[in-house]
Design a protein around this motif. Structure first.
Motif, PDB file in Angstrom:
ATOM      1  N   CYS A 179      42.746  33.741  46.267  1.00  0.00           N
ATOM      2  CA  CYS A 179      41.925  34.723  46.995  1.00  0.00           C
ATOM      3  C   CYS A 179      40.573  34.938  46.333  1.00  0.00           C
ATOM      4  O   CYS A 179      39.582  35.245  47.004  1.00  0.00           O
ATOM      5  CB  CYS A 179      42.687  36.049  47.062  1.00  0.00           C
ATOM      6  N   CYS A 180      40.509  34.796  45.006  1.00  0.00           N
ATOM      7  CA  CYS A 180      39.318  35.172  44.232  1.00  0.00           C
ATOM      8  C   CYS A 180      38.762  34.030  43.387  1.00  0.00           C
ATOM      9  O   CYS A 180      37.972  34.272  42.480  1.00  0.00           O
ATOM     10  CB  CYS A 180      39.666  36.330  43.300  1.00  0.00           C
ATOM     11  N   CYS A 238      47.328  38.527  41.838  1.00  0.00           N
ATOM     12  CA  CYS A 238      46.041  38.068  41.297  1.00  0.00           C
ATOM     13  C   CYS A 238      45.453  39.115  40.355  1.00  0.00           C
ATOM     14  O   CYS A 238      45.361  40.296  40.709  1.00  0.00           O
ATOM     15  CB  CYS A 238      45.104  37.812  42.477  1.00  0.00           C
ATOM     16  N   CYS A 241      42.196  40.727  41.729  1.00  0.00           N
ATOM     17  CA  CYS A 241      42.474  41.747  42.749  1.00  0.00           C
ATOM     18  C   CYS A 241      43.021  43.029  42.116  1.00  0.00           C
ATOM     19  O   CYS A 241      42.980  44.079  42.743  1.00  0.00           O
ATOM     20  CB  CYS A 241      43.497  41.240  43.761  1.00  0.00           C
TER      21      CYS A 241
HETATM   22 ZN   LIG Z   1      42.451  37.958  44.195  1.00  0.00          ZN
END
Ligand SMILES: [Zn+2]
Length: 266
Positions: A179-180, A238, A241
């Motif tokens: 996601c990051c 994560c 996150c």
């Molecule tokens: Zn993330």
């Protein structure tokens, strides 16, 4: 309290996240990761910085280490910490003197009561344990170490040392999630070159946009090493996150602190 593949426990303000897959052996091994809360470090290292190579007051670092040791119930002088270089070399924590563990990105532990620690801010921890022979390895896996196969190196080391593959238990994460974690062509090329390239490891967003799933990449490597699926655990979340709970190099910048992934034989 549980979060995906981990269990969160808080002792005297120190949070330790331990992998669920190691629960059956919790009387013999503590293996997990510290959170960033608790401790005494000032911003931007607030507050449980355990990194000795960032700009923290050494006396504060000592206090932070003492807090973690107290929460774990082991002597505060028992830390063995890797000086990591994004390689695949394993430091041996079974011999005296204990360290220094220069140029090591993994620590092999066969001695009780030592806090074997690797330092992280978004990079991924990988832990491999042999419950029958009471020894294990904790690894630091950023993208370079992952591409170089540090998870396989750890498994091979234990097997060469006498462990049976079917007995090994391993767990990954948490680190920065897909996601990051946008990555450039250098990383994509490196994975395509040295790794069995899989769509679920490098995610293509179209055009030249790519993201890396570091945790999945290490699980692929552990499976390829011959570990049984039922013996694998993953954090599944994560660190970028969850900046309130962990240090994030990507989100907080280079001056952030380091949390630690720990392996202690009891
Ligand atoms: Zn993330």
């Amino acid at each position: 309290m549980s979060i995906d593949g981990m269990i969160r426990s808080v002792d005297n303000g120190i949070t330790i996240y331990s992998w669920r897959v190691f629960e059956p052996w919790k009387e013999r091994i503590t293996v997990g990761i510290t959170g960033r809360t608790g401790g005494f470090s000032a911003p931007p290292l607030h507050s449980l910085n355990l990194g000795h190579l960032v700009d923290d007051d050494p006396s504060v670092l000592d206090k932070n280490r003492a807090e973690v040791a107290a929460a774990l119930g082991v002597p505060e002088a028992s830390w063995a910490v890797a000086n990591q270089i994004h390689g695949t070399r394993i430091g041996m924590v079974n011999h005296e003197p204990e360290g220094p563990f220069d140029s090591c990105d993994a620590l092999y532990v066969s001695k009780k009561g030592i806090i074997a620690a690797i330092l992280l801010a978004d990079c991924l921890p990988v832990a491999v344990y042999d419950p029958g022979r009471l020894r294990g390895i904790i690894c630091h896996a950023g993208w370079r170490g992952t591409a170089a196969g540090i998870a396989e190196v750890a498994v091979k080391h234990l097997v060469d040392d006498g462990s049976r593959l079917e007995n090994l238990i391993a767990a990954t994460g948490p680190g920065i999630g897909p996601c990051c974690y946008p990555v450039g062509k250098e990383v994509v090329q490196r994975f395509r070159h040295s790794f069995d390239y899989q769509e679920n490891v490098i995610l293509n967003d179209g055009e030249d946009g790519y993201r890396l799933d570091l945790e999945e990449a290490n699980l692929v490597r552990l499976r390829a090493s011959g570990l049984k699926e039922e013996n694998l655990g993953r954090a599944g979340f994560c660190t970028a996150c969850r900046r309130e709970e962990f240090f994030s190099y990507r989100k907080d910048g280079e001056h952030t602190g380091r949390h630690a992934s720990l392996m202690i034989l009891l």
